[in-house]
Scaffold this motif. Structure first.
Motif, PDB file in Angstrom:
ATOM      1  N   GLY A 341      12.898  25.269 -10.418  1.00  0.00           N
ATOM      2  CA  GLY A 341      13.270  24.776 -11.379  1.00  0.00           C
ATOM      3  C   GLY A 341      12.946  23.126 -11.535  1.00  0.00           C
ATOM      4  N   PHE A 342      12.753  21.725 -10.573  1.00  0.00           N
ATOM      5  CA  PHE A 342      12.546  21.372 -10.821  1.00  0.00           C
ATOM      6  C   PHE A 342      10.115  20.723 -10.461  1.00  0.00           C
ATOM      7  CE2 PHE A 342      15.196  21.302  -7.288  1.00  0.00           C
ATOM      8  CZ  PHE A 342      16.294  20.277  -7.806  1.00  0.00           C
ATOM      9  N   ASP A 352       6.696  11.720  -3.118  1.00  0.00           N
ATOM     10  CA  ASP A 352       8.000  10.581  -3.383  1.00  0.00           C
ATOM     11  C   ASP A 352       8.889  11.179  -3.963  1.00  0.00           C
ATOM     12  OD1 ASP A 352       6.563   8.327  -2.563  1.00  0.00           O
ATOM     13  OD2 ASP A 352       5.362   8.260  -4.724  1.00  0.00           O
ATOM     14  N   THR A 353       8.020  12.538  -5.400  1.00  0.00           N
ATOM     15  CA  THR A 353       8.884  13.348  -6.217  1.00  0.00           C
ATOM     16  C   THR A 353      10.188  14.377  -5.533  1.00  0.00           C
ATOM     17  OG1 THR A 353       6.780  13.903  -7.616  1.00  0.00           O
ATOM     18  CG2 THR A 353       8.784  15.275  -7.681  1.00  0.00           C
ATOM     19  N   ILE A 354       9.781  14.670  -4.289  1.00  0.00           N
ATOM     20  CA  ILE A 354      10.872  15.758  -2.905  1.00  0.00           C
ATOM     21  C   ILE A 354      11.472  14.749  -2.013  1.00  0.00           C
ATOM     22  CG2 ILE A 354      10.627  16.674  -0.512  1.00  0.00           C
ATOM     23  CD1 ILE A 354       7.394  17.487  -1.556  1.00  0.00           C
ATOM     24  N   LYS A 366      14.139  17.301 -13.310  1.00  0.00           N
ATOM     25  CA  LYS A 366      15.252  19.182 -13.986  1.00  0.00           C
ATOM     26  C   LYS A 366      16.570  18.710 -14.962  1.00  0.00           C
ATOM     27  CE  LYS A 366      16.964  23.004 -11.636  1.00  0.00           C
ATOM     28  NZ  LYS A 366      18.166  23.047 -10.907  1.00  0.00           N
ATOM     29  N   SER A 367      15.679  18.957 -16.396  1.00  0.00           N
ATOM     30  CA  SER A 367      16.628  18.746 -16.965  1.00  0.00           C
ATOM     31  C   SER A 367      18.044  19.472 -17.018  1.00  0.00           C
ATOM     32  CB  SER A 367      15.599  19.203 -18.636  1.00  0.00           C
ATOM     33  OG  SER A 367      15.561  20.473 -18.104  1.00  0.00           O
ATOM     34  N   SER A 368      17.927  20.551 -16.849  1.00  0.00           N
ATOM     35  CA  SER A 368      19.170  21.373 -16.931  1.00  0.00           C
ATOM     36  C   SER A 368      19.575  21.599 -15.388  1.00  0.00           C
ATOM     37  CB  SER A 368      19.422  22.805 -17.407  1.00  0.00           C
ATOM     38  OG  SER A 368      19.038  23.248 -17.899  1.00  0.00           O
ATOM     39  N   GLY A 369      20.671  22.413 -15.311  1.00  0.00           N
ATOM     40  CA  GLY A 369      21.191  22.694 -13.933  1.00  0.00           C
ATOM     41  C   GLY A 369      21.483  22.151 -12.634  1.00  0.00           C
TER      42      GLY A 369
END
Length: 724
Positions: A341-342, A352-354, A366-369
Motif C-alpha cells: 500500500g505504499f 530514499d522512499t524505502i 501511505k494514507s491509511s493502515g
C-alpha cells in the motif's frame, strides 16, 4: 617494467585481425574467463538478463577498473588489450591462491540472534536467509537497526548468541574463515607514510599463501593495481585525511585493494560511499559490481545511496529494530512495498522512499493502515513462508520453503533423489576440503611476518625522518644541558671519609652528587624518549585492529614495531651520551655510561608503549612524560634507599628503573675510589650496592622487557574490544 613486459607479452599473443571481436565478446559474456591454455571456463556469476536495470548502468561509457566494464566495440578493439589481459591474469592468480574455480562463499543463517551480556533486549533477532556466492548485497536500515551487528556476526567479529550460521553449507566457527574474508571499514585505514603499492604489497606478503614466492606476490599486486586503475598513482604516498595526496575515491580503492590483495572469497564493506562525491561513489560501486561478476561475494552496508547506486545492487537486506523487513532481489523491493500500500513518488529516488519506510516514516507514503516498523517485520515474516522468490542461476536469494515438485512416480523420485543427494554430498565434501586447504595455506610464516612488519616500520620512520632528526637534536641538546649543569664540578662528584689513618682529615662528605647526576640523566632521557615511544604504537591502533581482524599475527606485528625502535634508540642515546660525557667528564667510563643510558632509553620506550595502548592518542604523550618523570625522580636520591628501607617500601623503589640507573652510576663513579675513601660506609648510607653494575644493567633490560609484555597484553585486551 614487470607490468609492461606482461602487457607486451599478452598484446602479441593473438592475431591482430581478431582482437576486437574476441575481447568484446569476452567482455560482454559474464561467466567465462580464459586460463593459461585459453580454454573458456565457467564461473558462477550474474547474467545480463537477471538484473532489470543493468542496461541503464551499462550505458555509461567509462571503465574505472579492469575487473569488468562496458565498452563499445571500437573501444574494445583499440584500447582494452592491456585491461583484458590484466583481468585474465587476476582471475588466474585468484584461482591459484584459492585452489578452486569457485571463488565466492555462500552464507546461510537461521534464527540469528545477538544480545550483549548486560543488555535487556537483543540487538539482532530472528534473522534467517541465505546469500549465494557471486552477488552484490546491500544491507540497509536506520541508525540502530542492527545492520552493523548483522555484518559483524556474519563475519565472525562478534559471536552470535543464538541461531546457526553456515558457510558453503558447513556450520562452524566463523572466526576460522577470517583469512579468506576481507573487510573494508568505513574509514580508510591505511598508512599515510606508504605509497599505494606499498600498502597493498604488505597485505599481500602477509596474507597470501606461504608457498608463494616474492616474484609471484609482486606480479599479483601489480595486476591488482592495474585492475583497480591505480597504476598511475601506485608510487604516490597515500597521505592522511588532513593532508591528502591522492583523491578520496583512490584512497577507497586502496583500502579495497588491501583486502583484494589477500584473494578473499567474500568481501564486506562498511558504507564504502560515505564521504565521497557522486562520481567517486559511483566508481566504487561499479568496482564492487564487477568484483561480484568474478564470483566474489560482496556485502556492503550502505546508507542513503543515489538511485544509480541503489539500482546497481543485486539484492537487498533491510533491517528494522534488529529484524528483517525485506530480503531479496533489488528489482522486486519496490513492487513488494507497493503491494503493502505504499506509494513511491514517480520522480523520486526509490532508495530514499524505502529508507523512510523502514525508519518508521511510512505514513508519508501511505494514507491509511499500519505504517510502523513492527507491522513491516510481521508482514515479512508471514510472507517469508508463503512467498517464493525465484532462485536464479547466479543471483543471491533468500531461503524460503521450497515447493514440492511434480514427480512421475515413487521409483523415479527415489532414484533421482538418491543420485542428486549423493552428488550434492560429494560436491560439498570436495569443496569443503579445498576450502580447508586454502585456509591452512594462508599467511606467511611467523618469522617472515616479523621481517615484513619490521621493514615496513623502518620505512615509515624513514619517510618521517624529519621527526627522527628532531629527536636526535633534542637528544643532543638534552645531553648538552645536563652536562652543562655538571660542568662546574669538573668530574669531582663524590667525597667521603678517608681511609684510616687519614680519616681525621675528612672535612666534608658528598654522597648525593652521583645520585643527583643520575636523576638529571633519567629525567632528560624520559623527556626525550617518552613522546616518540608513544607515537610508535599510539597512532596505529586502527591499523593494528584492521590487520589483526584479517589474520595478521599479532605478536609478529608487535615484535616488528619493537625491533624498529632499536636503531632510533641507539642513535638518540649516542648523541645524548656524547654531549653529556664531553661536558660533565664524570668518572664513569664512556662505554658503561652509554650502556646504562641505552637500557634506560629501552625502559622508557617500553613504559611509553604501555600508555599508548591505554590512553587516548591525544593524552598519550603527556601521560608518558609524567610517568617518565615519576620513575626518574624516585631513584633513591631523596628520600634515600636507606630511609625507604625503614618504611618497608624498598620493593617499590626497586621496581622502578630510575633506582637501577642511579645504582649503576653510583658503582662506576664511586666503586673505583675504594683505595681512598670508605665507600662501604657511603653504600650503607645511600642504600646503593657496590659491584653490581652488570646486575643493574640486566634488571634495566628486564624491566624494559616486562613493560613491553604488559603493553602487548594491553594491546590484546583492547584488540578484543576494538574488534568486538
Amino acid at each position: 617494467m614487470v607490468l609492461f613486459s606482461i602487457r607486451k607479452h599478452f598484446k602479441n599473443r593473438h592475431d591482430t585481425s581478431s582482437k576486437g571481436s574476441q575481447r568484446f565478446s569476452r567482455l560482454h559474456k559474464p561467466g567465462s574467463f580464459f586460463d593459461k591454455n585459453h580454454q573458456a571456463k565457467k564461473y558462477h556469476s550474474l547474467q545480463d538478463d537477471e538484473i532489470a536495470l543493468e542496461a541503464r548502468i551499462t550505458q555509461v561509457q567509462r571503465s574505472d577498473t579492469a575487473f569488468g566494464g562496458n565498452f563499445t566495440p571500437t573501444d574494445a578493439q583499440n584500447n582494452d588489450n592491456e585491461l583484458i589481459s590484466d583481468l585474465d591474469l587476476f582471475i588466474q592468480s585468484m584461482s591459484k591462491c584459492i585452489g578452486t574455480e569457485k571463488f565466492g562463499l555462500s552464507f546461510e543463517f537461521t534464527d540469528l540472534k545477538f544480545q550483549p551480556k548486560k543488555a535487556k533486549k537483543p540487538i539482532l533477532s530472528d534473522v534467517t536467509g541465505k546469500i549465494d556466492r557471486g552477488s552484490l548485497w546491500g544491507v540497509m536500515g536506520a541508525s540502530g537497526a542492527g545492520k552493523s551487528t548483522f555484518v559483524n556476526v556474519l563475519m565472525g567479529k562478534q559471536a552470535c548468541t543464538g541461531g546457526t550460521t553456515k558457510i558453503n553449507g558447513v556450520p562452524g566457527d566463523m572466526k576460522k574463515y577470517k583469512k579468506i574474508i576481507g573487510y573494508v571499514p568505513q574509514d580508510d585505514i591505511v598508512l599515510p607514510e606508504l605509497t599505494v603499492r606499498e600498502n597493498i604489497l604488505h597485505s599481500a606478503r602477509i596474507r597470501l599463501p606461504s608457498n608463494w614466492r616474492g616474484e609471484q606476490i609482486q606480479k599479483h599486486v601489480d595486476i591488482l593495481i592495474s585492475c583497480l586503475q591505480l597504476a598511475h598513482v601506485k608510487d604516490s604516498l597515500v597521505g592522511s585525511a588532513s593532508n591528502p595526496v591522492i583523491s578520496g575515491g583512490q584512497r577507497k580503492r586502496v583500502s579495497i585493494g588491501i583486502e583484494l590483495a589477500a584473494a578473499p572469497m567474500a568481501l564486506f564493506l562498511d558504507e564504502p560511499t560515505s564521504g565521497l562525491d557522486a562520481t567517486s561513489a559511483s566508481s566504487i560501486m561499479m568496482t564492487l559490481k564487477e568484483l561480484s561478476r568474478l564470483n566474489i561475494t560482496v556485502i556492503t552496508i550502505i546508507h542513503q545511496p543515489r538511485a544509480e547506486i541503489f539500482e546497481s545492487l543485486d539484492s537487498l537486506l533491510l533491517f528494522g529494530r534488529g529484524r528483517v523487513i525485506y530480503q531479496g532481489p533489488e528489482r522486486e523491493v519496490q513492487p513488494y512495498f507497493e503491494g503493502l500500500g505504499f506509494n513511491f513518488p514517480r520522480s523520486g529516488n526509490p532508495a530514499d522512499t524505502i529508507m523512510d519506510i523502514i525508519a518508521g516514516q511510512g505514513h508519508l507514503y501511505k494514507s491509511s493502515g499500519d505504517t510502523g516498523i513492527w507491522p513491516l517485520i510481521h508482514n515479512w515474516k508471514h510472507c517469508q513462508g508463503s512467498r517464493r522468490f525465484g532462485r536464479e542461476s547466479n543471483a543471491s536469494t533468500i531461503s524460503t520453503l521450497p515447493k514440492t515438485p511434480n514427480l512421475p512416480n515413487s521409483h523415479e523420485v527415489s532414484s533421482t533423489s538418491s543420485v542428486t543427494s549423493t552428488s550434492t554430498r560429494n560436491n560439498k565434501t570436495t569443496e569443503a576440503l579445498s576450502l580447508r586447504r586454502s585456509i591452512r595455506s594462508r599467511g606467511a610464516p611467523f618469522h617472515k611476518q616479523v621481517y615484513h612488519c619490521l621493514l615496513r616500520s623502518l620505512l615509515q620512520q624513514y619517510r618521517l625522518r624529519s621527526s627522527f632528526f628532531f629527536e636526535i637534536f633534542v637528544s643532543a641538546l638534552g645531553g648538552f644541558l645536563i652536562g652543562l649543569a655538571q660542568f662546574k664540578a669538573e668530574g669531582v662528584n663524590f667525597r667521603g671519609f678517608f681511609l684510616p689513618p687519614y680519616a681525621i682529615l675528612s672535612s666534608s662528605i658528598d654522597y648525593s652528587s652521583v645520585p643527583q647526576m643520575a636523576l638529571l640523566v633519567g629525567i632528560a632521557i624520559g623527556l626525550i624518549a617518552s613522546s616518540p615511544g608513544v607515537k610508535i604504537f599510539g597512532e596505529e591502533k586502527l591499523v593494528y585492529w584492521r590487520e589483526a581482524s584479517s589474520g595478521h599475527n599479532r605478536l609478529a606485528y608487535y615484535l616488528g614495531k619493537v625491533l624498529s625502535t632499536f636503531p632510533r634508540m641507539v642513535v638518540a642515546c649516542l648523541h645524548f651520551t656524547a654531549t653529556f660525557m664531553l661536558l660533565s667528564t664524570p668518572r664513569i667510563d664512556w662505554p658503561s655510561a652509554f650502556l646504562a643510558n641505552l637500557l634506560y632509553f629501552y625502559t622508557i620506550y617500553g613504559l611509553a608503549s604501555i600508555l599508548s595502548m591505554l590512553a587516548r592518542r591525544e593524552d598519550g604523550p603527556l601521560l608518558a612524560v609524567m610517568a617518565s618523570l615519576i620513575v626518574g625522580v624516585l631513584n633513591g636520591m631523596s628520600p634515600t634507599l636507606s630511609v625507604v628501607a625503614e618504611w618497608h617500601m624498598s620493593w617499590f623503589w626497586r621496581a622502578l628503573p630510575g633506582t637501577w640507573l642511579a645504582e649503576a652510576y653510583f658503582e662506576k663513579n664511586v666503586g673505583g675510589l675504594g683505595y681512598l675513601y670508605a665507600i662501604e660506609h657511603a653504600s650503607e648510607e645511600s642504600g646503593y650496592r657496590l659491584g653490581k653494575f652488570g646486575w643493574d644493567c640486566c634488571v634495566l633490560g628486564i624491566i624494559g622487557t616486562v613493560y613491553r609484555v604488559l603493553a602487548f597484553g594491553a594491546m590484546r585486551v583492547l584488540d578484543q574490544r576494538g574488534n568486538g
